[in-house]
Motif scaffolding. Sequence first.
Motif, PDB file in Angstrom:
ATOM      1  N   MET A 199       1.085  -1.142   0.152  1.00  0.00           N
ATOM      2  CA  MET A 199       0.159   0.168  -0.190  1.00  0.00           C
ATOM      3  C   MET A 199       0.806   1.248  -0.118  1.00  0.00           C
ATOM      4  O   MET A 199       1.745   1.497   0.740  1.00  0.00           O
ATOM      5  CB  MET A 199      -1.081  -0.076   1.292  1.00  0.00           C
ATOM      6  N   GLU A 200       0.543   2.188  -0.992  1.00  0.00           N
ATOM      7  CA  GLU A 200       1.388   3.368  -0.855  1.00  0.00           C
ATOM      8  C   GLU A 200       1.012   4.321   0.163  1.00  0.00           C
ATOM      9  O   GLU A 200      -0.326   4.593   0.259  1.00  0.00           O
ATOM     10  CB  GLU A 200       1.233   3.923  -2.309  1.00  0.00           C
ATOM     11  N   GLY A 201       2.045   4.749   0.748  1.00  0.00           N
ATOM     12  CA  GLY A 201       1.833   5.608   1.978  1.00  0.00           C
ATOM     13  C   GLY A 201       1.589   7.150   1.535  1.00  0.00           C
ATOM     14  O   GLY A 201       2.039   7.518   0.415  1.00  0.00           O
ATOM     15  N   CYS A 219     -12.929  -1.832  13.211  1.00  0.00           N
ATOM     16  CA  CYS A 219     -11.611  -0.841  13.064  1.00  0.00           C
ATOM     17  C   CYS A 219     -10.475  -1.545  12.662  1.00  0.00           C
ATOM     18  O   CYS A 219      -9.927  -1.355  11.829  1.00  0.00           O
ATOM     19  CB  CYS A 219     -11.413   0.279  13.997  1.00  0.00           C
ATOM     20  N   ALA A 220     -10.437  -2.499  13.492  1.00  0.00           N
ATOM     21  CA  ALA A 220      -9.166  -3.552  13.443  1.00  0.00           C
ATOM     22  C   ALA A 220      -9.255  -4.243  11.842  1.00  0.00           C
ATOM     23  O   ALA A 220      -8.214  -4.420  11.256  1.00  0.00           O
ATOM     24  CB  ALA A 220      -9.204  -4.377  14.346  1.00  0.00           C
ATOM     25  N   GLU A 221     -10.549  -4.656  11.765  1.00  0.00           N
ATOM     26  CA  GLU A 221     -10.669  -5.215  10.241  1.00  0.00           C
ATOM     27  C   GLU A 221     -10.558  -4.381   9.139  1.00  0.00           C
ATOM     28  O   GLU A 221      -9.796  -4.705   8.220  1.00  0.00           O
ATOM     29  CB  GLU A 221     -12.093  -5.936  10.343  1.00  0.00           C
ATOM     30  N   MET A 222     -10.777  -3.136   9.281  1.00  0.00           N
ATOM     31  CA  MET A 222     -10.629  -2.201   8.067  1.00  0.00           C
ATOM     32  C   MET A 222      -9.406  -1.882   7.944  1.00  0.00           C
ATOM     33  O   MET A 222      -8.767  -1.828   6.796  1.00  0.00           O
ATOM     34  CB  MET A 222     -11.381  -0.828   8.396  1.00  0.00           C
ATOM     35  N   LEU A 223      -8.336  -1.818   8.914  1.00  0.00           N
ATOM     36  CA  LEU A 223      -6.872  -1.445   9.021  1.00  0.00           C
ATOM     37  C   LEU A 223      -6.128  -2.836   8.418  1.00  0.00           C
ATOM     38  O   LEU A 223      -5.600  -2.604   7.249  1.00  0.00           O
ATOM     39  CB  LEU A 223      -6.381  -1.325  10.298  1.00  0.00           C
ATOM     40  N   ALA A 224      -6.817  -4.116   8.706  1.00  0.00           N
ATOM     41  CA  ALA A 224      -6.126  -5.194   8.317  1.00  0.00           C
ATOM     42  C   ALA A 224      -6.543  -5.407   6.598  1.00  0.00           C
ATOM     43  O   ALA A 224      -5.620  -5.989   6.143  1.00  0.00           O
ATOM     44  CB  ALA A 224      -6.565  -6.343   8.961  1.00  0.00           C
ATOM     45  N   ARG A 225      -7.541  -4.957   6.285  1.00  0.00           N
ATOM     46  CA  ARG A 225      -7.833  -5.245   4.861  1.00  0.00           C
ATOM     47  C   ARG A 225      -7.419  -3.960   3.880  1.00  0.00           C
ATOM     48  O   ARG A 225      -7.498  -4.173   2.473  1.00  0.00           O
ATOM     49  CB  ARG A 225      -9.327  -5.005   4.652  1.00  0.00           C
ATOM     50  N   GLY A 226      -6.818  -2.986   4.568  1.00  0.00           N
ATOM     51  CA  GLY A 226      -6.252  -1.720   3.737  1.00  0.00           C
ATOM     52  C   GLY A 226      -7.471  -0.927   3.254  1.00  0.00           C
ATOM     53  O   GLY A 226      -7.190  -0.001   2.569  1.00  0.00           O
TER      54      GLY A 226
END
Length: 272
Positions: free
Chosen positions: A1-3, A48-55
């Motif tokens: 993922m591009e920062g 929120c954790a799931e959203m971060l894990a999926r990108g």
Amino acid sequence: MEGRDIVQGRLRIAASSYLNSAPLIWSFRRGSLRERVRLWTDAAPARCAEMLARGDVEVALVPVIEYLRISDTRLIPGVCVGAQERVRSVVIATRGMALDEVHTVALDRSSRTSAALVQIIFREFIGREPRFVPAAPDIEGMLCEHDAALLIGDPAMSFERRGRRVYDLAAVWRERTGLGFVFAMWMTRYGTSVRGQDFVLARDEGLAHLDEIIAEYLPRLSLPEDELREYLLQNISFALDERMRAGLELFFHLAYKHGLAPIKRPLLFNED
């Protein structure tokens, strides 16, 4: 993922809408940083954790246990949702019995760190293993079928306490360890460019607007204004000091020891 840097682009951020996260996101919702981000606040902490894990987002306010479960995460330094002594919004309620008498515990499905903490408290501190069952955060339904129930966030502050024994999990942790406890932190994936200082500034700006935050939450929680102010100023700790950091490291050690986390990791911050 591009920062992307928070100053140069609209960083995607997720956080719960619980009162304890309100000072951390006020700046992103209404304050000086609102034009720099896209903020999602309709998700429970586990979501929120799931959203971060999926990108789906670059940064999320995440239950800290997920640091040991989501690969390539980094902590954003300086800011947390925790408690030095008593938290009030993370509790076990029983049908009047002591913890060492409990045989079944209903765990709020929206919780991850607190669910792990409950299991550590029983296994490490009490020395027994009740049956743990995920459940919707409905205190009546939970205690109808189980001896005890874990509730987190706003529901944990407003349920009927008569006839029930209520244990504050941060207070139990403090009694046993002498340390503070961290429930959630801002996290990002490795390689994402994030200025941690912006999250410190956002916290400070939010805390400077407590009157507005309290006014917003008064009708939601039906608690007195002075209780909400005391909660945000005295119960919740929004800064990761050395005692809070020591508590976080001990929690991670015990989570791995009791099979609640797949790996052991040192604390790696976004600035490292």
